[in-house]
Motif scaffolding. Sequence first.
Motif, PDB file in Angstrom:
ATOM      1  N   UNK A   1       0.824  -1.223   0.000  1.00 34.63           N
ATOM      2  CA  UNK A   1       0.000   0.000   0.000  1.00 34.63           C
ATOM      3  C   UNK A   1       0.849   1.261   0.000  1.00 34.63           C
ATOM      4  N   UNK A   2       1.939   1.243   0.780  1.00 35.88           N
ATOM      5  CA  UNK A   2       2.690   2.497   0.907  1.00 35.88           C
ATOM      6  C   UNK A   2       3.307   2.926  -0.421  1.00 35.88           C
ATOM      7  N   UNK A   3       3.607   1.944  -1.267  1.00 32.61           N
ATOM      8  CA  UNK A   3       4.152   2.281  -2.586  1.00 32.61           C
ATOM      9  C   UNK A   3       3.107   2.994  -3.447  1.00 32.61           C
ATOM     10  N   UNK A   4       1.866   2.529  -3.345  1.00 35.28           N
ATOM     11  CA  UNK A   4       0.773   3.165  -4.095  1.00 35.28           C
ATOM     12  C   UNK A   4       0.465   4.539  -3.516  1.00 35.28           C
ATOM     13  N   UNK A   5       0.440   4.614  -2.191  1.00 35.00           N
ATOM     14  CA  UNK A   5       0.059   5.870  -1.543  1.00 35.00           C
ATOM     15  C   UNK A   5       1.092   6.970  -1.772  1.00 35.00           C
ATOM     16  N   UNK A   6       2.336   6.566  -1.953  1.00 34.26           N
ATOM     17  CA  UNK A   6       3.376   7.553  -2.255  1.00 34.26           C
ATOM     18  C   UNK A   6       3.065   8.220  -3.592  1.00 34.26           C
ATOM     19  N   UNK A   7       2.632   7.416  -4.544  1.00 34.73           N
ATOM     20  CA  UNK A   7       2.291   7.942  -5.872  1.00 34.73           C
ATOM     21  C   UNK A   7       1.025   8.782  -5.831  1.00 34.73           C
ATOM     22  N   UNK A   8       0.098   8.382  -4.945  1.00 32.29           N
ATOM     23  CA  UNK A   8      -1.164   9.124  -4.846  1.00 32.29           C
ATOM     24  C   UNK A   8      -1.014  10.398  -4.013  1.00 32.29           C
TER      25      UNK A   8
ATOM     26  N   UNK B   1      -0.583  10.586  -0.667  1.00 32.99           N
ATOM     27  CA  UNK B   1      -1.065  10.584   0.713  1.00 32.99           C
ATOM     28  C   UNK B   1       0.098  10.544   1.709  1.00 32.99           C
ATOM     29  N   UNK B   2       1.221   9.958   1.288  1.00 36.78           N
ATOM     30  CA  UNK B   2       2.466  10.070   2.059  1.00 36.78           C
ATOM     31  C   UNK B   2       3.531  10.593   1.095  1.00 36.78           C
ATOM     32  N   UNK B   3       4.540  11.239   1.660  1.00 33.89           N
ATOM     33  CA  UNK B   3       5.545  11.861   0.793  1.00 33.89           C
ATOM     34  C   UNK B   3       6.898  11.176   0.878  1.00 33.89           C
ATOM     35  N   UNK B   4       7.073  10.309   1.863  1.00 37.34           N
ATOM     36  CA  UNK B   4       8.361   9.619   1.985  1.00 37.34           C
ATOM     37  C   UNK B   4       8.131   8.223   2.555  1.00 37.34           C
ATOM     38  N   UNK B   5       8.826   7.245   1.971  1.00 38.64           N
ATOM     39  CA  UNK B   5       8.761   5.881   2.500  1.00 38.64           C
ATOM     40  C   UNK B   5      10.173   5.286   2.426  1.00 38.64           C
ATOM     41  N   UNK B   6      10.390   4.186   3.128  1.00 39.25           N
ATOM     42  CA  UNK B   6      11.710   3.540   3.058  1.00 39.25           C
ATOM     43  C   UNK B   6      11.507   2.028   3.047  1.00 39.25           C
ATOM     44  N   UNK B   7      10.956   1.504   1.954  1.00 37.34           N
ATOM     45  CA  UNK B   7      10.672   0.062   1.912  1.00 37.34           C
ATOM     46  C   UNK B   7      11.947  -0.769   1.757  1.00 37.34           C
ATOM     47  N   UNK B   8      11.883  -2.011   2.220  1.00 32.89           N
ATOM     48  CA  UNK B   8      12.986  -2.944   1.964  1.00 32.89           C
ATOM     49  C   UNK B   8      13.149  -3.034   0.449  1.00 32.89           C
ATOM     50  N   UNK B   9      14.385  -3.107   0.006  1.00 36.61           N
ATOM     51  CA  UNK B   9      14.662  -3.076  -1.441  1.00 36.61           C
ATOM     52  C   UNK B   9      13.905  -4.195  -2.169  1.00 36.61           C
ATOM     53  N   UNK B  10      13.818  -5.360  -1.524  1.00 31.85           N
ATOM     54  CA  UNK B  10      13.112  -6.501  -2.144  1.00 31.85           C
ATOM     55  C   UNK B  10      11.678  -6.141  -2.534  1.00 31.85           C
ATOM     56  N   UNK B  11      11.066  -5.237  -1.758  1.00 38.03           N
ATOM     57  CA  UNK B  11       9.656  -4.913  -1.996  1.00 38.03           C
ATOM     58  C   UNK B  11       9.456  -4.029  -3.225  1.00 38.03           C
ATOM     59  N   UNK B  12      10.574  -3.630  -3.856  1.00 35.07           N
ATOM     60  CA  UNK B  12      10.474  -2.823  -5.079  1.00 35.07           C
ATOM     61  C   UNK B  12      10.638  -3.695  -6.317  1.00 35.07           C
ATOM     62  N   UNK B  13      10.702  -5.011  -6.099  1.00 34.22           N
ATOM     63  CA  UNK B  13      11.038  -5.900  -7.215  1.00 34.22           C
ATOM     64  C   UNK B  13       9.981  -5.930  -8.313  1.00 34.22           C
TER      65      UNK B  13
END
Length: 349
Positions: free
Chosen positions: A91-98, A100-112
């Motif tokens: 969700x946080x990856x989608x919300x960053x684009x929308x 609703x949040x302006x900064x996130x720090x996901x584990x690199x694997x979650x960007x695969x």
Amino acid sequence: LNRRQAAKSSFSRLLAALLILFSLTACTTRVTDYDQVGPKDKLIIRFSFVTGEDTPKGLASIRFKELVEKRSNGKVEVQIFPNSTLYSDAQELDELKLGDVQMIAPAISKLSEIVPEVQLFDLPFLFQSQQDVWSLADGPVGQELFRLLEKKGYKALAVWDNGFKDITNSRHSIKEPSDFSDLTFRIMPSETLQKQFEAVGATTVVVPFDELYFSLEKGQVEGEENTISNIYNKKLYTSQRFLTKSDHGYLGYFVLVDQKFWSTIPPDTRKMLTETLQEVTDWERQLAMKKNEQEFELLQQRKDVQITMLDKRQKSQWRESFQSTYTWFMSQVHDDLIRDYLKQKETQK
Ligand code: LMR
């Protein structure tokens, strides 16, 4: 005489009024308290992540907030949302684009799923040391991954460490590669991680971090791989009696903002944010190493955790068993910089 006195007193009233007006204007332009910056003048950065506050990522985000708010005189406010209080992994990856949040720090694997090439970081036993991770992250290959993310609208600003991953499970100790085969492991969403476990005959299920504790507790999955920091802070050991200190994989984060949002920030503020983040990154990397060491000592003191250390021979057996993960990754990735990096690594072995 009366007329002269009256003129004199209205002149002093005018002077007094002017003085009051002047001091009032001076007060509003000199900010003494962050709350005095009106909401419209503030840049608000909502920073969401899935770990707790007392983790390398959590503490670094707090440090970033404090430095940024001080350096901007309160014109930039960083709001911290730890523990998936706002959003879970995907969700946080989608919300960053929308927005609703302006900064996130996901584990690199979650960007695969966005940039499959980032799975380079997931390859088992790729790194010899933390220094080895930094030279990849801060060098041309790291820049290449940032560029690929930028093409998808994500601006990566930094790479934060957590550390090296170990294996935990609820059933039995794991020493040899063959010990994996009867177990189901939770993984982050990365095909490379799936291939790694398949290489030793284990089954995998993708589970978001905020569901991990319960999914282990309920026995929906029997094991997982994570850093000592995450195992300790999320109390995963309460259902995971067996821990193998394998340090086989790396867990790090890309600190991300939305590309469009980033370009709306005035250049001098952007510069301050970038420089502050750089400073916090250096601090965070040292902290991550220290915390993982300290928390490993705490886990060693626990009677309910049985720790297995691997010797050199066992580690090289593991490395050999995971080799098919590399073959698979090479068949998927066509980026020259990444391929060259891996070939060079191969010759260093
Ligand atoms: C995990 O999902 O296991 C980790 O990526 C959580 C984190 O952000 O460290």
